[in-house]
Design a protein around this motif. Structure first.
Motif, PDB file in Angstrom:
ATOM      1  N   THR A  59       8.038  11.954  -6.761  1.00 46.09           N
ATOM      2  CA  THR A  59       8.820  12.377  -5.558  1.00 46.09           C
ATOM      3  C   THR A  59       8.433  11.241  -4.456  1.00 46.09           C
ATOM      4  OG1 THR A  59       7.526  14.199  -4.475  1.00 46.09           O
ATOM      5  CG2 THR A  59       9.310  14.690  -6.141  1.00 46.09           C
ATOM      6  N   LEU A  60       9.184  11.365  -3.355  1.00 49.33           N
ATOM      7  CA  LEU A  60       8.723  10.726  -2.228  1.00 49.33           C
ATOM      8  C   LEU A  60       7.523  11.263  -1.581  1.00 49.33           C
ATOM      9  CD1 LEU A  60      11.828  10.288   0.567  1.00 49.33           C
ATOM     10  CD2 LEU A  60      10.312   8.481  -0.532  1.00 49.33           C
ATOM     11  N   ALA A  61       7.263  12.495  -1.340  1.00 46.11           N
ATOM     12  CA  ALA A  61       6.183  13.072  -0.947  1.00 46.11           C
ATOM     13  C   ALA A  61       5.123  12.844  -1.878  1.00 46.11           C
ATOM     14  CB  ALA A  61       6.349  14.475  -0.777  1.00 46.11           C
ATOM     15  N   GLU A  62       5.274  12.792  -3.261  1.00 45.52           N
ATOM     16  CA  GLU A  62       3.923  12.670  -4.194  1.00 45.52           C
ATOM     17  C   GLU A  62       3.665  11.153  -4.227  1.00 45.52           C
ATOM     18  OE1 GLU A  62       5.365  16.057  -7.361  1.00 45.52           O
ATOM     19  OE2 GLU A  62       6.058  13.926  -7.763  1.00 45.52           O
ATOM     20  N   SER A  63       4.726  10.401  -3.968  1.00 46.32           N
ATOM     21  CA  SER A  63       4.223   8.700  -3.834  1.00 46.32           C
ATOM     22  C   SER A  63       3.643   8.493  -2.716  1.00 46.32           C
ATOM     23  CB  SER A  63       5.729   7.979  -3.907  1.00 46.32           C
ATOM     24  OG  SER A  63       6.513   8.073  -4.907  1.00 46.32           O
ATOM     25  N   VAL A  64       4.062   8.854  -1.542  1.00 47.77           N
ATOM     26  CA  VAL A  64       3.299   8.583  -0.209  1.00 47.77           C
ATOM     27  C   VAL A  64       1.830   9.189  -0.345  1.00 47.77           C
ATOM     28  CG1 VAL A  64       3.258   9.016   2.117  1.00 47.77           C
ATOM     29  CG2 VAL A  64       5.273   8.514   1.145  1.00 47.77           C
ATOM     30  N   ALA A  65       1.674  10.518  -0.956  1.00 51.04           N
ATOM     31  CA  ALA A  65       0.486  11.090  -0.840  1.00 51.04           C
ATOM     32  C   ALA A  65      -0.421  10.234  -2.031  1.00 51.04           C
ATOM     33  CB  ALA A  65       0.576  12.472  -1.587  1.00 51.04           C
ATOM     34  N   LEU A  66      -0.175   9.927  -2.956  1.00 47.57           N
ATOM     35  CA  LEU A  66      -0.766   9.150  -3.939  1.00 47.57           C
ATOM     36  C   LEU A  66      -1.435   7.932  -3.355  1.00 47.57           C
ATOM     37  CD1 LEU A  66      -1.752   8.346  -6.651  1.00 47.57           C
ATOM     38  CD2 LEU A  66       0.387   7.514  -7.537  1.00 47.57           C
ATOM     39  N   VAL A  67      -0.294   7.111  -2.639  1.00 47.00           N
ATOM     40  CA  VAL A  67      -0.950   5.875  -1.988  1.00 47.00           C
ATOM     41  C   VAL A  67      -2.035   6.072  -0.956  1.00 47.00           C
ATOM     42  CG1 VAL A  67       0.787   5.296  -0.481  1.00 47.00           C
ATOM     43  CG2 VAL A  67       0.000   3.525  -1.829  1.00 47.00           C
ATOM     44  N   ASN A  68      -1.772   7.246  -0.407  1.00 45.52           N
ATOM     45  CA  ASN A  68      -2.575   7.577   0.829  1.00 45.52           C
ATOM     46  C   ASN A  68      -4.000   7.929   0.267  1.00 45.52           C
ATOM     47  OD1 ASN A  68      -1.043   6.993   3.061  1.00 45.52           O
ATOM     48  ND2 ASN A  68      -0.240   9.020   3.189  1.00 45.52           N
ATOM     49  N   GLU A  69      -4.128   8.616  -0.956  1.00 48.05           N
ATOM     50  CA  GLU A  69      -5.182   8.857  -1.613  1.00 48.05           C
ATOM     51  C   GLU A  69      -5.990   7.467  -2.100  1.00 48.05           C
ATOM     52  OE1 GLU A  69      -6.545  11.753  -5.343  1.00 48.05           O
ATOM     53  OE2 GLU A  69      -4.576  12.111  -4.545  1.00 48.05           O
ATOM     54  N   LEU A  70      -5.055   6.448  -2.501  1.00 49.95           N
ATOM     55  CA  LEU A  70      -5.611   5.517  -3.401  1.00 49.95           C
ATOM     56  C   LEU A  70      -6.325   4.646  -2.086  1.00 49.95           C
ATOM     57  CD1 LEU A  70      -5.638   3.880  -5.853  1.00 49.95           C
ATOM     58  CD2 LEU A  70      -3.431   3.084  -4.999  1.00 49.95           C
ATOM     59  N   LYS A  71      -5.609   4.450  -1.121  1.00 52.27           N
ATOM     60  CA  LYS A  71      -6.145   3.573   0.123  1.00 52.27           C
ATOM     61  C   LYS A  71      -7.772   3.363   0.382  1.00 52.27           C
ATOM     62  CE  LYS A  71      -3.018   4.578   3.163  1.00 52.27           C
ATOM     63  NZ  LYS A  71      -2.223   4.431   4.701  1.00 52.27           N
ATOM     64  N   PRO A  72      -8.283   4.648   0.803  1.00 53.90           N
ATOM     65  CA  PRO A  72      -9.731   4.430   0.908  1.00 53.90           C
ATOM     66  C   PRO A  72     -10.548   4.465  -0.282  1.00 53.90           C
ATOM     67  CG  PRO A  72      -8.810   6.875   0.898  1.00 53.90           C
ATOM     68  CD  PRO A  72      -7.924   5.845   0.928  1.00 53.90           C
ATOM     69  N   LEU A  73     -10.036   4.709  -1.322  1.00 52.36           N
ATOM     70  CA  LEU A  73     -10.817   4.355  -2.814  1.00 52.36           C
ATOM     71  C   LEU A  73     -10.849   3.108  -3.205  1.00 52.36           C
ATOM     72  CD1 LEU A  73      -9.457   7.407  -4.939  1.00 52.36           C
ATOM     73  CD2 LEU A  73     -11.546   7.566  -3.585  1.00 52.36           C
ATOM     74  N   VAL A  74      -9.938   2.087  -2.746  1.00 56.25           N
ATOM     75  CA  VAL A  74      -9.743   0.841  -2.985  1.00 56.25           C
ATOM     76  C   VAL A  74     -10.296  -0.417  -1.929  1.00 56.25           C
ATOM     77  CG1 VAL A  74      -8.426   1.138  -5.234  1.00 56.25           C
ATOM     78  CG2 VAL A  74      -7.558   0.585  -2.996  1.00 56.25           C
ATOM     79  N   ALA A  75     -10.331   0.537  -0.521  1.00 60.72           N
ATOM     80  CA  ALA A  75     -10.461  -0.279   0.874  1.00 60.72           C
ATOM     81  C   ALA A  75     -11.555  -1.301   0.618  1.00 60.72           C
ATOM     82  CB  ALA A  75     -10.786   0.438   1.939  1.00 60.72           C
ATOM     83  N   ASN A  76     -12.685  -1.248  -0.036  1.00 56.14           N
ATOM     84  CA  ASN A  76     -13.620  -2.221  -0.301  1.00 56.14           C
ATOM     85  C   ASN A  76     -13.563  -2.969  -1.404  1.00 56.14           C
ATOM     86  OD1 ASN A  76     -14.892  -1.087   2.309  1.00 56.14           O
ATOM     87  ND2 ASN A  76     -15.708   0.635   1.094  1.00 56.14           N
ATOM     88  N   SER A  77     -12.375  -2.801  -2.313  1.00 55.08           N
ATOM     89  CA  SER A  77     -12.506  -3.902  -3.417  1.00 55.08           C
ATOM     90  C   SER A  77     -12.384  -5.323  -2.845  1.00 55.08           C
ATOM     91  CB  SER A  77     -11.418  -3.333  -4.109  1.00 55.08           C
ATOM     92  OG  SER A  77     -10.079  -3.785  -3.548  1.00 55.08           O
ATOM     93  N   ASN A 134      -4.959  -3.096   1.801  1.00 52.52           N
ATOM     94  CA  ASN A 134      -5.001  -4.152   0.526  1.00 52.52           C
ATOM     95  C   ASN A 134      -4.131  -3.954  -0.567  1.00 52.52           C
ATOM     96  OD1 ASN A 134      -6.737  -2.082  -0.118  1.00 52.52           O
ATOM     97  ND2 ASN A 134      -8.201  -3.434  -0.876  1.00 52.52           N
ATOM     98  N   ILE A 135      -3.386  -2.918  -0.441  1.00 50.73           N
ATOM     99  CA  ILE A 135      -2.246  -2.688  -1.381  1.00 50.73           C
ATOM    100  C   ILE A 135      -1.128  -3.336  -1.321  1.00 50.73           C
ATOM    101  CG2 ILE A 135      -1.440  -0.844  -2.709  1.00 50.73           C
ATOM    102  CD1 ILE A 135      -3.594   1.178  -1.655  1.00 50.73           C
TER     103      ILE A 135
END
Ligand code: PGA
Length: 251
Positions: free
Chosen positions: A15-33, A58-59
């Motif tokens: 859903t919208l909420a799940e999509s935004v939550a997923l990308v917000n969770e992803l951001k810090p995990l890949v921030a230093n890639s 960087n996404i």
């Protein structure tokens, strides 16, 4: 030097909420890639919100399909220009599920690819053989006609906006990955086709992604192959932790 691309195809999930939550969770995990382009492809309805959510990160955001006309009486379709307007930089074209279930052909893939490039999007153009085609030793002829048909008429400069994804249909969502060697063999073949049709410098520069059950535990072996320049990830892109583990394969 080909900068690897790791793209997550969310298919018809979230859903919208799940999509935004997923990308917000992803951001810090890949921030230093480093040295990798990271792309996520949510459903159409979430594109704009996810694009807002990734600003300053960087996404990048991809759509999963597009139409080839810019506007008109085409009920239900979405134009490449509108995808840009929604914040997309990329669009996946000709995914095997679209070819299997929605009548996508090399001709429509070609029209969509040209339209996407013309609109300033990066096209992730998918090809891949079915199990029956592989078992009857048609893999190379199938890939040959898909590549020729899908990329017909492209100019050299168009290739700065083209990424190819090799996704054997029998490996998608099945847990059966092509072996590193099986994938590399087809990637080399695709690069040779591109070289023959569009020249060596285009072939040397174009990124060819592998897709089909890419997971954190097999990404390194695949990425170690000289002609595999990234991954198109389905199932494992639906969780931030597993997608981040794939996107940081080189960390
Ligand atoms: P999968 O999907 O990673 O779930 O196999 C890949 C794809 O369809 O792009």
């Amino acid at each position: 030097m080909r900068i690897p691309v790791i793209a997550g195809n969310w298919k018809l999930f979230k859903t919208l909420a799940e999509s935004v939550a997923l990308v917000n969770e992803l951001k810090p995990l890949v921030a230093n890639s480093q040295g990798v382009e990271i792309v996520v492809a949510p459903v159409f309805t979430a594109l704009s919100r996810v694009s807002d959510a990734i600003k300053g990160s960087n996404i990048r955001v991809a759509a999963q399909d597009c139409y080839w006309e810019e506007e008109g009486a085409f009920t239900g379709e979405v134009a490449p220009g509108l995808l840009k307007d929604a914040g997309c930089s990329h669009v996946i074209i000709g995914h095997s599920e679209r070819r299997q279930y929605f009548g996508e052909t090399d001709l429509t893939v070609n029209k969509k690819t040209r339209a996407a490039i013309a609109a300033g999007l990066n096209a992730i153009v998918c090809v891949g053989e079915t199990l029956a085609e592989r078992e009857s030793e048609q893999t190379f002829s199938v890939i040959d006609s898909q590549i020729s048909g899908s990329l017909a008429g492209l100019a050299t400069e168009d290739f700065s906006r083209v990424v190819i994804a090799y996704e054997p249909v029998w490996a998608i969502g099945t847990g059966k990955t092509a072996s590193d060697a099986q994938a590399q063999e087809v990637h080399v073949f695709i690069r040779q086709l591109i070289s023959r049709q569009f020249g060596q410098s285009v072939a040397d520069a174009v990124r060819i992604l592998y897709g089909g059950s890419v997971k954190p535990d097999n990404v390194k072996g695949l990425m170690a192959q000289p002609d595999i320049d990234g991954a198109l990830v389905g199932g494992a892109s639906l969780k931030a932790e597993s997608f981040a583990a794939i996107a940081t394969f080189n960390a």
